[in-house]
Design a protein around this motif. Structure first.
Motif, short mmCIF file in Angstrom:
data_model
loop_
_atom_site.label_atom_id
_atom_site.label_comp_id
_atom_site.label_asym_id
_atom_site.label_seq_id
_atom_site.Cartn_x
_atom_site.Cartn_y
_atom_site.Cartn_z
N ARG A 195 0.82 -1.21 0.00
CA ARG A 195 0.00 0.00 0.00
C ARG A 195 0.86 1.26 0.00
NH1 ARG A 195 -5.53 -0.28 0.90
NH2 ARG A 195 -5.38 1.85 0.07
N PRO A 370 -5.07 5.43 3.70
CA PRO A 370 -3.62 5.70 3.68
C PRO A 370 -3.36 7.16 3.34
CG PRO A 370 -4.14 3.68 2.48
CD PRO A 370 -5.45 4.34 2.79
N ILE A 385 -0.61 4.13 7.25
CA ILE A 385 -1.34 3.19 6.40
C ILE A 385 -2.07 2.18 7.28
CG2 ILE A 385 -1.14 1.43 4.60
CD1 ILE A 385 1.24 2.93 3.52
#
Length: 403
Positions: A195, A370, A385
């Motif tokens: 991510r 995020p 995140i």
């Protein structure tokens, strides 16, 4: 698996609890979440939330004798929502398994041989693997026809090179007793590092990330191009950062000293280092919110505990910067990492020469997505995140059974 089967039930079985989520991998949506706690006690509790319906949590309290009874109760709750375990849309059950040793470096369909190997690893994960095994056995009994998949906390860290994974002890002794650094929280580190790359608009193979998973248990990892090259936890989850109740790194001779001078036996030392150390040992609290409240009121013990916690964190950020050579992002995650802005600010403070900085206004924002909290001029992105270990387990499980 039927053609339209896209649902995965994720089970995280603890010694006296079962956490679960039912996800539909067609769109990644959650259909239900729940928790059974205090299994084996008269005060057992099941909390079930159907997210595909009215979203109202249903609770029941009363004795739940064992994990089999717990999973049957979960199955009944899912059935009441039309999401029963007998549904043809259920593709698999994914199990969180804490320790996979060196043998399991990827999600694995569970058969008798796999279960036997997980049992062989109990000596290096005595607090976790037995409960995971109980959950697996119970789920297999309930749905023997359904693929059951083990997703291992240690798997993401099996890419560590030998020079990072080996302890400097006699090789024959280490090999005979499987003593090496395995690392944990792997599903979180895998998810968050990917991510982080996406947040930067890059492929994971192009990004070097330091992931800081900060909860009651805490670990750091150095991820180079999508592969873990070092992590703070070791043979067990005791090594590394200061945690809620665990000491993290200490001189190994402390154990000998406690035995010889304090007269403590192995079990007492084990309990001290795992359950009575860390933040709770330093100041009596392992809740970072309470520690910060005490600091604001001038509590010196709480302030010292916080400073020790941050000092260890900075050391690992510095060490992993050296290991990686180039750092593109530092990612904070898990309960403390996602919610404690003072921890993030203190951990990065003074690291400007390493290209790291935190913007106070961005850091103060609370959000579920995020986000970057570093100023535009910072050479290294600092991010928050939110982790999603259940989604990671479900994705790995579904990818395996649908391949």
């Amino acid at each position: 698996m039927t053609a339209n089967a896209s649902r995965v039930l994720v089970l995280n079985s603890g010694s006296s609890s079962v956490k679960y989520q039912l996800l539909d991998m067609a769109d990644g949506s959650r259909l239900a979440v729940g928790l059974v706690e205090r299994i084996g006690e008269a005060t057992s509790r099941l909390a079930h939330t159907p997210l595909s319906g009215d979203g109202v949590t249903r609770e029941q309290e009363g004795p739940i004798a064992d994990h089999e009874a717990a999973l049957k109760a979960v199955a009944a709750e899912l059935q009441a929502d039309g999401l029963g375990l007998d549904s043809p849309q259920l593709a698999a059950i994914g199990h969180r398994v804490v320790h996979g040793g060196l043998k399991f470096s990827a999600p694995t369909v569970i058969d008798d041989a796999v279960l036997q190997e997980i049992e062989r690893l109990v000596p290096v994960a005595p607090l976790h693997n037995p409960a995971n095994i109980t959950g697996i056995r119970t789920a297999r009994a309930l749905r023997p026809d359904l693929p059951q998949v083990a997703v291992f906390d240690t798997a993401f860290h099996t890419t560590m090179p030998e020079h990072a994974a080996r302890y400097a002890i006699d090789v024959a002794t280490a090999d005979a007793h499987r003593i090496r650094r395995y690392g944990f929280h792997g599903t979180s580190h895998a998810y968050v590092s990917r991510r982080a790359a996406a947040l930067l608009g890059k492929d994971p193979s192009e990004v070097n990330v330091i992931v800081l998973h900060l909860g009651n248990g805490a670990s750091a990892s150095a991820v180079a191009g999508g592969r873990c090259v070092d992590t703070s936890m070791g043979l067990t989850p005791l090594e590394g950062l200061v945690m809620g109740t665990r000491s993290g790194d200490i001189d190994p001779a402390v154990v000998f000293h406690l035995k010889r001078v304090a007269g403590m036996d192995t079990d007492a030392i084990d309990e001290l280092l795992n359950k009575k150390s860390g933040l709770v040992g330093l100041c009596g609290d392992n809740d970072m919110r309470e520690i910060r409240r005490r600091i604001d009121e001038g509590d010196e013990r709480a302030a010292l505990a916080f400073d020790i916690y941050i000092h260890r964190l900075k050391k690992y950020i510095g060490a992993y910067t050296a290991v990686l050579g180039r750092v593109d992002a530092v990612a904070f995650t898990a309960g403390v990492g996602e919610n404690a802005a003072p921890v993030r600010a203190a951990a990065i403070a003074g690291l400007e020469e390493m290209g790291m900085a935190v913007d106070a206004d961005l850091n103060a924002v609370r959000a579920d997505e995020p986000r970057l909290i570093s100023p535009e001029y910072a050479r290294v992105a600092v991010a928050v995140i939110p982790t999603d270990e259940e989604l990671e387990i479900a994705q790995q499980t579904y990818a395996l059974v649908s391949a």
